[in-house]
Write a protein that holds these residues in place. Structure first.
Motif, PDB file in Angstrom:
ATOM      1  N   ARG A 147     -39.447   5.433  34.533  1.00  0.00           N
ATOM      2  CA  ARG A 147     -38.772   6.489  35.292  1.00  0.00           C
ATOM      3  C   ARG A 147     -37.823   7.326  34.419  1.00  0.00           C
ATOM      4  O   ARG A 147     -37.700   8.527  34.623  1.00  0.00           O
ATOM      5  CB  ARG A 147     -38.021   5.857  36.460  1.00  0.00           C
ATOM      6  CG  ARG A 147     -37.507   6.837  37.453  1.00  0.00           C
ATOM      7  CD  ARG A 147     -37.081   6.091  38.723  1.00  0.00           C
ATOM      8  NE  ARG A 147     -36.833   6.976  39.811  1.00  0.00           N
ATOM      9  CZ  ARG A 147     -37.761   7.524  40.580  1.00  0.00           C
ATOM     10  NH1 ARG A 147     -39.024   7.280  40.332  1.00  0.00           N
ATOM     11  NH2 ARG A 147     -37.435   8.303  41.571  1.00  0.00           N
ATOM     12  N   HIS A 148     -37.151   6.708  33.458  1.00  0.00           N
ATOM     13  CA  HIS A 148     -36.195   7.448  32.636  1.00  0.00           C
ATOM     14  C   HIS A 148     -36.888   8.412  31.663  1.00  0.00           C
ATOM     15  O   HIS A 148     -36.221   9.253  31.052  1.00  0.00           O
ATOM     16  CB  HIS A 148     -35.265   6.488  31.889  1.00  0.00           C
ATOM     17  CG  HIS A 148     -35.951   5.648  30.857  1.00  0.00           C
ATOM     18  ND1 HIS A 148     -36.628   4.493  31.180  1.00  0.00           N
ATOM     19  CD2 HIS A 148     -36.061   5.802  29.526  1.00  0.00           C
ATOM     20  CE1 HIS A 148     -37.123   3.967  30.078  1.00  0.00           C
ATOM     21  NE2 HIS A 148     -36.800   4.739  29.064  1.00  0.00           N
TER      22      HIS A 148
ATOM     23  N   ARG B 192     -39.197  10.502  32.741  1.00  0.00           N
ATOM     24  CA  ARG B 192     -39.647  11.630  33.568  1.00  0.00           C
ATOM     25  C   ARG B 192     -38.609  12.744  33.551  1.00  0.00           C
ATOM     26  O   ARG B 192     -37.889  12.972  34.520  1.00  0.00           O
ATOM     27  CB  ARG B 192     -39.915  11.167  34.991  1.00  0.00           C
ATOM     28  CG  ARG B 192     -41.032  10.168  35.083  1.00  0.00           C
ATOM     29  CD  ARG B 192     -41.262   9.746  36.495  1.00  0.00           C
ATOM     30  NE  ARG B 192     -42.043   8.517  36.530  1.00  0.00           N
ATOM     31  CZ  ARG B 192     -42.181   7.765  37.577  1.00  0.00           C
ATOM     32  NH1 ARG B 192     -41.597   8.102  38.713  1.00  0.00           N
ATOM     33  NH2 ARG B 192     -42.898   6.675  37.520  1.00  0.00           N
ATOM     34  N   THR B 193     -38.561  13.448  32.445  1.00  0.00           N
ATOM     35  CA  THR B 193     -37.625  14.569  32.291  1.00  0.00           C
ATOM     36  C   THR B 193     -38.413  15.874  32.252  1.00  0.00           C
ATOM     37  O   THR B 193     -39.646  15.869  32.187  1.00  0.00           O
ATOM     38  CB  THR B 193     -36.818  14.420  30.987  1.00  0.00           C
ATOM     39  OG1 THR B 193     -37.729  14.462  29.884  1.00  0.00           O
ATOM     40  CG2 THR B 193     -36.042  13.112  30.975  1.00  0.00           C
ATOM     41  N   ARG B 194     -37.689  16.972  32.288  1.00  0.00           N
ATOM     42  CA  ARG B 194     -38.348  18.279  32.234  1.00  0.00           C
ATOM     43  C   ARG B 194     -39.079  18.477  30.904  1.00  0.00           C
ATOM     44  O   ARG B 194     -40.185  19.002  30.873  1.00  0.00           O
ATOM     45  CB  ARG B 194     -37.326  19.387  32.463  1.00  0.00           C
ATOM     46  CG  ARG B 194     -36.786  19.409  33.877  1.00  0.00           C
ATOM     47  CD  ARG B 194     -35.816  20.549  34.093  1.00  0.00           C
ATOM     48  NE  ARG B 194     -34.725  20.609  33.124  1.00  0.00           N
ATOM     49  CZ  ARG B 194     -33.584  19.944  33.223  1.00  0.00           C
ATOM     50  NH1 ARG B 194     -33.374  19.167  34.266  1.00  0.00           N
ATOM     51  NH2 ARG B 194     -32.650  20.067  32.316  1.00  0.00           N
TER      52      ARG B 194
ATOM     53  N   ASN C 222     -40.284  16.150  28.946  1.00  0.00           N
ATOM     54  CA  ASN C 222     -41.437  15.265  28.904  1.00  0.00           C
ATOM     55  C   ASN C 222     -42.540  15.703  29.858  1.00  0.00           C
ATOM     56  O   ASN C 222     -43.694  15.307  29.689  1.00  0.00           O
ATOM     57  CB  ASN C 222     -41.026  13.826  29.191  1.00  0.00           C
ATOM     58  CG  ASN C 222     -40.335  13.186  28.012  1.00  0.00           C
ATOM     59  OD1 ASN C 222     -40.377  13.717  26.901  1.00  0.00           O
ATOM     60  ND2 ASN C 222     -39.698  12.060  28.233  1.00  0.00           N
TER      61      ASN C 222
ATOM     62  N   SER D  62     -32.490  24.774  24.949  1.00  0.00           N
ATOM     63  CA  SER D  62     -31.688  23.612  25.311  1.00  0.00           C
ATOM     64  C   SER D  62     -30.650  23.278  24.257  1.00  0.00           C
ATOM     65  O   SER D  62     -29.545  22.853  24.580  1.00  0.00           O
ATOM     66  CB  SER D  62     -32.587  22.395  25.528  1.00  0.00           C
ATOM     67  OG  SER D  62     -33.438  22.616  26.607  1.00  0.00           O
TER      68      SER D  62
ATOM     69  N   ARG E 163     -33.364  24.940  33.732  1.00  0.00           N
ATOM     70  CA  ARG E 163     -32.613  23.823  34.276  1.00  0.00           C
ATOM     71  C   ARG E 163     -33.316  23.156  35.456  1.00  0.00           C
ATOM     72  O   ARG E 163     -33.219  21.959  35.648  1.00  0.00           O
ATOM     73  CB  ARG E 163     -31.220  24.292  34.683  1.00  0.00           C
ATOM     74  CG  ARG E 163     -30.330  23.134  35.062  1.00  0.00           C
ATOM     75  CD  ARG E 163     -28.903  23.510  35.012  1.00  0.00           C
ATOM     76  NE  ARG E 163     -28.528  23.626  33.588  1.00  0.00           N
ATOM     77  CZ  ARG E 163     -27.420  24.138  33.164  1.00  0.00           C
ATOM     78  NH1 ARG E 163     -26.545  24.603  34.010  1.00  0.00           N
ATOM     79  NH2 ARG E 163     -27.138  24.212  31.894  1.00  0.00           N
TER      80      ARG E 163
ATOM     81  N   ARG F  96     -36.613  22.028  38.005  1.00  0.00           N
ATOM     82  CA  ARG F  96     -37.973  21.523  37.824  1.00  0.00           C
ATOM     83  C   ARG F  96     -39.034  22.561  38.147  1.00  0.00           C
ATOM     84  O   ARG F  96     -40.107  22.551  37.569  1.00  0.00           O
ATOM     85  CB  ARG F  96     -38.195  20.289  38.695  1.00  0.00           C
ATOM     86  CG  ARG F  96     -37.428  19.101  38.230  1.00  0.00           C
ATOM     87  CD  ARG F  96     -37.783  17.887  39.067  1.00  0.00           C
ATOM     88  NE  ARG F  96     -36.935  16.783  38.755  1.00  0.00           N
ATOM     89  CZ  ARG F  96     -37.226  15.867  37.847  1.00  0.00           C
ATOM     90  NH1 ARG F  96     -38.334  15.952  37.177  1.00  0.00           N
ATOM     91  NH2 ARG F  96     -36.398  14.873  37.628  1.00  0.00           N
TER      92      ARG F  96
END
Length: 135
Positions: free
Chosen positions: A35-36, A38-40, A42, A107, A120, A122
């Motif tokens: 879960r950690h 799952r960033t923008r 990535n 970024s 910023r 999703r």
């Protein structure tokens, strides 16, 4: 002698395809499993891995068979479809490879720019991914 060189190139191509399968599947499963991750940023890498995996599944094996046999053993219509898929997935990968550094630039280098506000949320990253596939 030429046959040995052709066999060596075919073996190298098979190895590249297998490493591509493994690497892209590893990328996809790690991003989806943890879960950690799952960033923008990535999300763009995940989409790139999916596009590359689609290329490896739908195009690379058939090009390899045509290289080994010396001619296209399939129907002419499938040749056209495979060539178009090759251009599509290569274009999608190039769009992703362009979007990822732009995302990183805004970024890191320019965190207060108006473009940073666009990146910023999703939905903007989803929009970038969708545009990559539609172009």
């Amino acid at each position: 002698m030429a046959n040995t060189a052709g066999n060596s190139l075919a073996l190298i191509a098979v190895c590249v395809i297998l490493v591509g399968y493994a690497g892209n599947l590893l990328m996809i499963t790690s991003i989806l499993a943890f879960r950690h991750l799952r960033t923008r940023a990535n999300a763009l890498l995940l989409s790139l891995a999916v596009a590359d995996l689609l290329f490896l599944v739908t195009v690379a094996p058939f090009f390899l068979v045509s290289y080994i046999s010396g001619s296209w053993p399939y129907h002419h219509g499938y040749c056209v479809i495979t060539a178009n898929l090759s251009f599509i997935f290569t274009g999608v990968s190039l769009c992703h490879l362009t979007a990822i550094p732009m995302f990183r630039f805004f970024s890191v280098v320019c965190p207060m720019c108006p473009a940073k506000e666009f990146l910023r949320n999703r939905s903007s990253v989803s929009f970038m991914i969708a545009i990559s596939y539609l172009l």
